[in-house]
Design a protein around this motif. Structure first.
Motif, PDB file in Angstrom:
ATOM      1  N   GLU A 138      16.218  43.133  -1.783  1.00  0.00           N
ATOM      2  CA  GLU A 138      14.941  43.682  -1.773  1.00  0.00           C
ATOM      3  C   GLU A 138      14.220  42.804  -0.660  1.00  0.00           C
ATOM      4  OE1 GLU A 138      13.658  43.023  -5.738  1.00  0.00           O
ATOM      5  OE2 GLU A 138      14.532  44.776  -6.646  1.00  0.00           O
ATOM      6  N   GLU A 139      14.475  41.254  -0.705  1.00  0.00           N
ATOM      7  CA  GLU A 139      13.772  40.718   0.140  1.00  0.00           C
ATOM      8  C   GLU A 139      14.042  41.005   1.808  1.00  0.00           C
ATOM      9  OE1 GLU A 139      11.235  38.285   0.264  1.00  0.00           O
ATOM     10  OE2 GLU A 139      10.967  38.642  -2.301  1.00  0.00           O
ATOM     11  N   LEU A 140      15.383  41.261   1.870  1.00  0.00           N
ATOM     12  CA  LEU A 140      15.773  41.565   3.288  1.00  0.00           C
ATOM     13  C   LEU A 140      15.555  43.019   3.563  1.00  0.00           C
ATOM     14  CD1 LEU A 140      17.758  40.984   5.548  1.00  0.00           C
ATOM     15  CD2 LEU A 140      19.728  41.897   4.397  1.00  0.00           C
ATOM     16  N   GLU A 141      15.388  43.929   2.871  1.00  0.00           N
ATOM     17  CA  GLU A 141      14.639  45.247   3.103  1.00  0.00           C
ATOM     18  C   GLU A 141      13.329  45.088   3.469  1.00  0.00           C
ATOM     19  OE1 GLU A 141      15.612  47.552  -0.367  1.00  0.00           O
ATOM     20  OE2 GLU A 141      17.706  48.252   0.386  1.00  0.00           O
ATOM     21  N   LYS A 142      12.522  44.423   2.652  1.00  0.00           N
ATOM     22  CA  LYS A 142      11.065  44.473   2.870  1.00  0.00           C
ATOM     23  C   LYS A 142      11.046  43.613   4.214  1.00  0.00           C
ATOM     24  CE  LYS A 142       8.743  43.251  -0.258  1.00  0.00           C
ATOM     25  NZ  LYS A 142       7.996  42.535  -1.771  1.00  0.00           N
ATOM     26  N   ALA A 143      11.664  42.450   4.601  1.00  0.00           N
ATOM     27  CA  ALA A 143      11.726  41.726   6.077  1.00  0.00           C
ATOM     28  C   ALA A 143      11.726  42.581   7.031  1.00  0.00           C
ATOM     29  CB  ALA A 143      12.301  40.500   5.662  1.00  0.00           C
ATOM     30  N   LEU A 144      12.875  43.177   7.054  1.00  0.00           N
ATOM     31  CA  LEU A 144      13.317  44.219   8.365  1.00  0.00           C
ATOM     32  C   LEU A 144      12.281  45.166   8.518  1.00  0.00           C
ATOM     33  CD1 LEU A 144      17.170  44.427   7.502  1.00  0.00           C
ATOM     34  CD2 LEU A 144      15.872  43.140   9.286  1.00  0.00           C
ATOM     35  N   GLU A 145      11.505  45.794   7.291  1.00  0.00           N
ATOM     36  CA  GLU A 145      10.794  46.757   7.524  1.00  0.00           C
ATOM     37  C   GLU A 145       9.588  46.274   8.253  1.00  0.00           C
ATOM     38  OE1 GLU A 145       7.889  49.721   5.029  1.00  0.00           O
ATOM     39  OE2 GLU A 145       9.342  48.581   3.996  1.00  0.00           O
ATOM     40  N   VAL A 146       9.063  44.870   7.878  1.00  0.00           N
ATOM     41  CA  VAL A 146       8.001  44.204   8.351  1.00  0.00           C
ATOM     42  C   VAL A 146       8.283  43.738   9.861  1.00  0.00           C
ATOM     43  CG1 VAL A 146       6.492  42.111   8.302  1.00  0.00           C
ATOM     44  CG2 VAL A 146       6.903  43.511   6.352  1.00  0.00           C
ATOM     45  N   ILE A 147       9.476  43.203  10.148  1.00  0.00           N
ATOM     46  CA  ILE A 147       9.842  42.712  11.451  1.00  0.00           C
ATOM     47  C   ILE A 147       9.818  43.968  12.454  1.00  0.00           C
ATOM     48  CG2 ILE A 147      11.657  41.840  12.779  1.00  0.00           C
ATOM     49  CD1 ILE A 147      12.409  40.230  10.292  1.00  0.00           C
ATOM     50  N   GLY A 148      10.223  45.166  12.195  1.00  0.00           N
ATOM     51  CA  GLY A 148      10.341  46.422  12.698  1.00  0.00           C
ATOM     52  C   GLY A 148       9.089  46.812  13.501  1.00  0.00           C
ATOM     53  N   SER A 149       7.870  46.246  13.055  1.00  0.00           N
ATOM     54  CA  SER A 149       6.636  46.309  13.504  1.00  0.00           C
ATOM     55  C   SER A 149       6.125  45.532  14.566  1.00  0.00           C
ATOM     56  CB  SER A 149       5.536  46.343  12.360  1.00  0.00           C
ATOM     57  OG  SER A 149       5.135  45.175  11.851  1.00  0.00           O
ATOM     58  N   PHE A 150       7.094  44.235  14.706  1.00  0.00           N
ATOM     59  CA  PHE A 150       6.788  43.315  15.908  1.00  0.00           C
ATOM     60  C   PHE A 150       7.484  43.590  16.952  1.00  0.00           C
ATOM     61  CE2 PHE A 150       5.497  41.285  11.814  1.00  0.00           C
ATOM     62  CZ  PHE A 150       4.654  40.480  12.197  1.00  0.00           C
ATOM     63  N   GLY A 151       6.877  43.235  18.068  1.00  0.00           N
ATOM     64  CA  GLY A 151       7.746  43.494  19.248  1.00  0.00           C
ATOM     65  C   GLY A 151       8.026  42.239  20.151  1.00  0.00           C
ATOM     66  N   GLY A 152       7.629  40.945  19.552  1.00  0.00           N
ATOM     67  CA  GLY A 152       7.971  39.983  20.478  1.00  0.00           C
ATOM     68  C   GLY A 152       6.918  39.647  21.374  1.00  0.00           C
ATOM     69  N   PRO A 153       7.233  38.841  22.711  1.00  0.00           N
ATOM     70  CA  PRO A 153       6.331  38.802  23.831  1.00  0.00           C
ATOM     71  C   PRO A 153       5.918  40.135  24.227  1.00  0.00           C
ATOM     72  CG  PRO A 153       8.061  37.344  23.814  1.00  0.00           C
ATOM     73  CD  PRO A 153       8.480  38.394  22.754  1.00  0.00           C
ATOM     74  N   VAL A 154       6.492  40.942  24.476  1.00  0.00           N
ATOM     75  CA  VAL A 154       6.164  42.404  24.809  1.00  0.00           C
ATOM     76  C   VAL A 154       6.309  43.318  23.639  1.00  0.00           C
ATOM     77  CG1 VAL A 154       6.655  44.166  26.621  1.00  0.00           C
ATOM     78  CG2 VAL A 154       7.024  41.768  27.067  1.00  0.00           C
ATOM     79  N   PRO A 155       5.190  43.825  23.163  1.00  0.00           N
ATOM     80  CA  PRO A 155       5.159  44.841  22.286  1.00  0.00           C
ATOM     81  C   PRO A 155       6.040  46.130  22.378  1.00  0.00           C
ATOM     82  CG  PRO A 155       2.841  44.174  22.636  1.00  0.00           C
ATOM     83  CD  PRO A 155       3.864  43.659  23.737  1.00  0.00           C
ATOM     84  N   LYS A 156       6.645  46.669  21.298  1.00  0.00           N
ATOM     85  CA  LYS A 156       7.403  47.944  21.581  1.00  0.00           C
ATOM     86  C   LYS A 156       6.709  48.949  22.030  1.00  0.00           C
ATOM     87  CE  LYS A 156      11.030  46.153  18.363  1.00  0.00           C
ATOM     88  NZ  LYS A 156      11.616  46.107  17.180  1.00  0.00           N
TER      89      LYS A 156
END
Length: 262
Positions: A138-156
């Motif tokens: 559950e923690e992994l699925e939730k984290a990957l969903e949140v991380i997917g909205s991040f783009g690092g130094p250059v937004p996706k």
């Protein structure tokens, strides 16, 4: 009686600040065998508690996971497995999302790297906090969903080829966590991401201090712009390797129209 007294924040010692010296990174290298990069990171993040982090086993069962120099979570970044266990046991971190965003800030800096280590971090947190397989999933699925909205130094949502229209746009691209300032780690990681990494930790620290004119540990937009213009006057190649700077794209003052990102 309702009038507030003088501000005392400046004199309040942060956790890990008592007994702190600038030689702490050197002491960590000598005592624990960590790299200079890791030592600088631990000293800035934990202060005098950095040694406690390095003494922390990343395993909840025994100290077998301890190794001289620490256990890196992934190559190219200074984060250690020991930090995960320490954050759970000493800093009340209870979610994988919190660990990968606010604690390590890796999701802000490099979302792909954060996603790649998320399963390992979930296992480490599960060991420290007693999670069962279902909770880890559950923690992994939730984290990957949140991380997917991040783009690092250059937004996706912004293509790498898109031109920065102003120097302000360049500053904002370095300000990855959008707090209005550029931190030391942000400067290092963005320069590396954009193809002009610093030659060494010492080079990075010297550059950061030269930009941070008021020595408050963060770079303002004005300080960044002064640095940018100083580099252009010296005709150094550092930023020209990142941005294709030319006189027809960059003016001065209100005429400045920015630089194309190459």
């Amino acid at each position: 009686s309702d009038k507030a007294g003088p501000c005392v924040t400046e004199n309040i010692r942060l956790r890990g600040g008592v007994g702190y010296t600038r030689n702490l990174p050197i002491q960590l290298v000598q005592q624990f065998g960590v790299s200079t990069d890791v030592a600088e990171h631990l000293a800035r993040t934990y202060g005098t508690h950095a040694g406690d982090v390095l003494r922390t086993s990343s395993s909840s069962k025994n100290n077998a996971a301890l190794s001289r120099g620490g256990n890196l979570l992934l190559p190219g970044y200074p984060y250690l497995e020991q930090e995960i266990a320490y954050a759970c046991r000493e800093e009340m971190t209870v979610s994988l999302v919190d660990m990968l965003t606010l604690r390590t800030r890796l999701a802000y800096l490099d979302s792909d790297a954060a996603a790649s280590i998320a399963p390992r971090v979930a296992d480490l947190m599960g060991g420290a906090l007693g999670w069962n397989k279902r909770r880890r999933k559950e923690e992994l699925e939730k984290a990957l969903e949140v991380i997917g909205s991040f783009g690092g130094p250059v937004p996706k949502t912004r293509e790498r080829e898109e031109a920065f229209r102003t120097i302000e746009d360049v500053f904002q691209s370095f300000d990855v966590n959008k707090d209005g300032y550029i931190g030391y780690d942000e400067l290092k990681l963005c320069m590396k991401h954009y193809g002009a990494p610093f030659k060494s930790e010492e080079d990075a620290l010297m550059t950061f201090k030269s930009i941070d004119k008021n020595s408050d540990g963060k770079i303002t937009e004005d300080e960044f712009m002064m640095w940018w213009r100083r580099l252009r006057r010296k005709e150094t190649s550092t930023l020209s390797e990142i941005y294709r700077i030319s006189s027809d794209k960059l003016g001065s003052g209100s005429d400045s129209r920015g630089a194309a990102f190459g």
